[in-house]
Write a protein that holds these residues in place. Structure first.
Motif, PDB file in Angstrom:
ATOM      1  N   MET A  80      15.260 156.247   1.683  1.00  0.00           N
ATOM      2  CA  MET A  80      14.588 156.472   0.403  1.00  0.00           C
ATOM      3  C   MET A  80      13.221 157.129   0.579  1.00  0.00           C
ATOM      4  O   MET A  80      12.408 156.667   1.376  1.00  0.00           O
ATOM      5  N   HIS A  81      13.000 158.189  -0.188  1.00  0.00           N
ATOM      6  CA  HIS A  81      11.711 158.882  -0.239  1.00  0.00           C
ATOM      7  C   HIS A  81      11.249 158.805  -1.689  1.00  0.00           C
ATOM      8  O   HIS A  81      11.905 159.359  -2.578  1.00  0.00           O
ATOM      9  N   ALA A  82      10.142 158.120  -1.915  1.00  0.00           N
ATOM     10  CA  ALA A  82       9.658 157.929  -3.285  1.00  0.00           C
ATOM     11  C   ALA A  82       8.348 158.682  -3.482  1.00  0.00           C
ATOM     12  O   ALA A  82       7.550 158.834  -2.552  1.00  0.00           O
ATOM     13  N   PHE A  83       8.153 159.125  -4.726  1.00  0.00           N
ATOM     14  CA  PHE A  83       6.965 159.888  -5.072  1.00  0.00           C
ATOM     15  C   PHE A  83       6.385 159.380  -6.386  1.00  0.00           C
ATOM     16  O   PHE A  83       7.129 159.054  -7.315  1.00  0.00           O
ATOM     17  N   LEU A  84       5.076 159.357  -6.446  1.00  0.00           N
ATOM     18  CA  LEU A  84       4.356 159.086  -7.681  1.00  0.00           C
ATOM     19  C   LEU A  84       4.090 160.428  -8.345  1.00  0.00           C
ATOM     20  O   LEU A  84       3.589 161.358  -7.706  1.00  0.00           O
ATOM     21  N   VAL A  85       4.434 160.525  -9.629  1.00  0.00           N
ATOM     22  CA  VAL A  85       4.213 161.761 -10.393  1.00  0.00           C
ATOM     23  C   VAL A  85       3.413 161.411 -11.639  1.00  0.00           C
ATOM     24  O   VAL A  85       3.841 160.575 -12.444  1.00  0.00           O
ATOM     25  N   THR A  86       2.249 162.033 -11.773  1.00  0.00           N
ATOM     26  CA  THR A  86       1.405 161.794 -12.945  1.00  0.00           C
ATOM     27  C   THR A  86       1.179 163.056 -13.777  1.00  0.00           C
ATOM     28  O   THR A  86       0.602 162.986 -14.847  1.00  0.00           O
ATOM     29  N   ARG A  87       1.658 164.200 -13.263  1.00  0.00           N
ATOM     30  CA  ARG A  87       1.499 165.460 -13.992  1.00  0.00           C
ATOM     31  C   ARG A  87       2.813 166.218 -13.982  1.00  0.00           C
ATOM     32  O   ARG A  87       3.448 166.360 -12.934  1.00  0.00           O
ATOM     33  N   TRP A  88       3.201 166.721 -15.163  1.00  0.00           N
ATOM     34  CA  TRP A  88       4.418 167.515 -15.277  1.00  0.00           C
ATOM     35  C   TRP A  88       4.333 168.355 -16.543  1.00  0.00           C
ATOM     36  O   TRP A  88       3.550 168.087 -17.444  1.00  0.00           O
ATOM     37  N   ASP A  89       5.155 169.388 -16.576  1.00  0.00           N
ATOM     38  CA  ASP A  89       5.284 170.249 -17.758  1.00  0.00           C
ATOM     39  C   ASP A  89       6.541 169.836 -18.498  1.00  0.00           C
ATOM     40  O   ASP A  89       7.608 169.682 -17.886  1.00  0.00           O
ATOM     41  N   GLY A  90       6.422 169.681 -19.826  1.00  0.00           N
ATOM     42  CA  GLY A  90       7.558 169.313 -20.650  1.00  0.00           C
ATOM     43  C   GLY A  90       7.551 167.831 -20.965  1.00  0.00           C
ATOM     44  O   GLY A  90       6.779 167.052 -20.399  1.00  0.00           O
ATOM     45  N   GLU A  91       8.424 167.453 -21.880  1.00  0.00           N
ATOM     46  CA  GLU A  91       8.593 166.050 -22.268  1.00  0.00           C
ATOM     47  C   GLU A  91       9.923 165.568 -21.701  1.00  0.00           C
ATOM     48  O   GLU A  91      10.955 166.194 -21.935  1.00  0.00           O
ATOM     49  N   PRO A  92       9.913 164.486 -20.922  1.00  0.00           N
ATOM     50  CA  PRO A  92      11.167 164.011 -20.325  1.00  0.00           C
ATOM     51  C   PRO A  92      12.236 163.690 -21.367  1.00  0.00           C
ATOM     52  O   PRO A  92      11.965 163.037 -22.376  1.00  0.00           O
ATOM     53  N   VAL A  93      13.434 164.205 -21.105  1.00  0.00           N
ATOM     54  CA  VAL A  93      14.616 163.933 -21.933  1.00  0.00           C
ATOM     55  C   VAL A  93      15.767 163.610 -20.985  1.00  0.00           C
ATOM     56  O   VAL A  93      15.711 163.905 -19.797  1.00  0.00           O
ATOM     57  N   ASN A  94      16.821 163.037 -21.518  1.00  0.00           N
ATOM     58  CA  ASN A  94      17.998 162.762 -20.708  1.00  0.00           C
ATOM     59  C   ASN A  94      18.823 164.045 -20.593  1.00  0.00           C
ATOM     60  O   ASN A  94      19.711 164.301 -21.398  1.00  0.00           O
ATOM     61  N   ALA A  95      18.517 164.821 -19.570  1.00  0.00           N
ATOM     62  CA  ALA A  95      19.211 166.089 -19.360  1.00  0.00           C
ATOM     63  C   ALA A  95      20.474 165.916 -18.520  1.00  0.00           C
ATOM     64  O   ALA A  95      21.148 166.899 -18.218  1.00  0.00           O
ATOM     65  N   ALA A  96      20.784 164.679 -18.128  1.00  0.00           N
ATOM     66  CA  ALA A  96      21.979 164.405 -17.320  1.00  0.00           C
ATOM     67  C   ALA A  96      22.729 163.208 -17.901  1.00  0.00           C
ATOM     68  O   ALA A  96      22.823 162.154 -17.285  1.00  0.00           O
ATOM     69  N   PRO A  97      23.295 163.360 -19.115  1.00  0.00           N
ATOM     70  CA  PRO A  97      23.949 162.224 -19.763  1.00  0.00           C
ATOM     71  C   PRO A  97      25.173 161.697 -19.017  1.00  0.00           C
ATOM     72  O   PRO A  97      25.584 160.568 -19.251  1.00  0.00           O
ATOM     73  N   GLU A  98      25.740 162.490 -18.112  1.00  0.00           N
ATOM     74  CA  GLU A  98      26.852 162.001 -17.307  1.00  0.00           C
ATOM     75  C   GLU A  98      26.365 161.023 -16.226  1.00  0.00           C
ATOM     76  O   GLU A  98      27.151 160.247 -15.695  1.00  0.00           O
ATOM     77  N   GLU A  99      25.078 161.066 -15.929  1.00  0.00           N
ATOM     78  CA  GLU A  99      24.497 160.172 -14.926  1.00  0.00           C
ATOM     79  C   GLU A  99      23.770 158.987 -15.553  1.00  0.00           C
ATOM     80  O   GLU A  99      23.793 157.891 -15.011  1.00  0.00           O
ATOM     81  N   HIS A 100      23.079 159.251 -16.674  1.00  0.00           N
ATOM     82  CA  HIS A 100      22.268 158.211 -17.327  1.00  0.00           C
ATOM     83  C   HIS A 100      22.635 158.134 -18.802  1.00  0.00           C
ATOM     84  O   HIS A 100      22.872 159.156 -19.434  1.00  0.00           O
ATOM     85  N   ASP A 101      22.621 156.927 -19.348  1.00  0.00           N
ATOM     86  CA  ASP A 101      22.895 156.800 -20.775  1.00  0.00           C
ATOM     87  C   ASP A 101      21.646 156.430 -21.572  1.00  0.00           C
ATOM     88  O   ASP A 101      21.714 156.266 -22.783  1.00  0.00           O
TER      89      ASP A 101
END
Length: 134
Positions: A80-101
């Motif tokens: 496992m490689h984990a990362f902290l992310v505090t900056r991103w472009d866009g608003e997170p959406v469920n772009a992988a509904p086959e993986e997450h509900d």
């Protein structure tokens, strides 16, 4: 001994909240539980590149400056490689509904009550939130 599977995950943190995705109940591995966004590191790809790609594929966001953080898990088959992310472009959406509900922002105090894919990672996730909030 079987080679470990390299995985990269991201703890997106905003306003003291962490974003988790709910793994679809029909998933073969870790079904019906909450997890950090991420997935397999592809051949020839660094863990940093993988987490950026996974965030774009699964959340539709372009992350900036992912910071490596330690992540404790109990599955000996995963690297496992984990990362902290505090900056991103866009608003997170469920772009992988086959993986997450589902995906949701959680307060740190609510995490212990969740069914997590990797319960041993709880302290690592809480540490990431503390780092992000200073």
């Amino acid at each position: 001994m079987v080679a470990q599977i390299p995985i990269s995950v991201a703890a997106l943190v905003r306003d003291g909240l962490v974003l988790l995705v709910h793994r679809h109940p029909l998933r073969l591995r870790y079904p019906d539980c909450w997890d950090l966004v991420g997935g397999h590191v592809e051949s020839g790809e660094s863990s940093h590149q993988a987490v950026s790609r996974e965030c774009l594929e699964e959340l539709g966001v372009r992350v900036h400056d992912p910071v490596p953080i330690p992540m404790t898990i109990s599955d000996p088959n995963l690297d496992m490689h984990a990362f902290l992310v505090t900056r991103w472009d866009g608003e997170p959406v469920n772009a992988a509904p086959e993986e997450h509900d589902d995906l949701r922002w959680f307060q740190p105090r609510d995490l212990a009550d969740l069914k997590l894919a990797h319960p041993a990672s709880l302290s690592s996730i809480l540490t990431a939130i503390q780092i992000a909030t200073g």
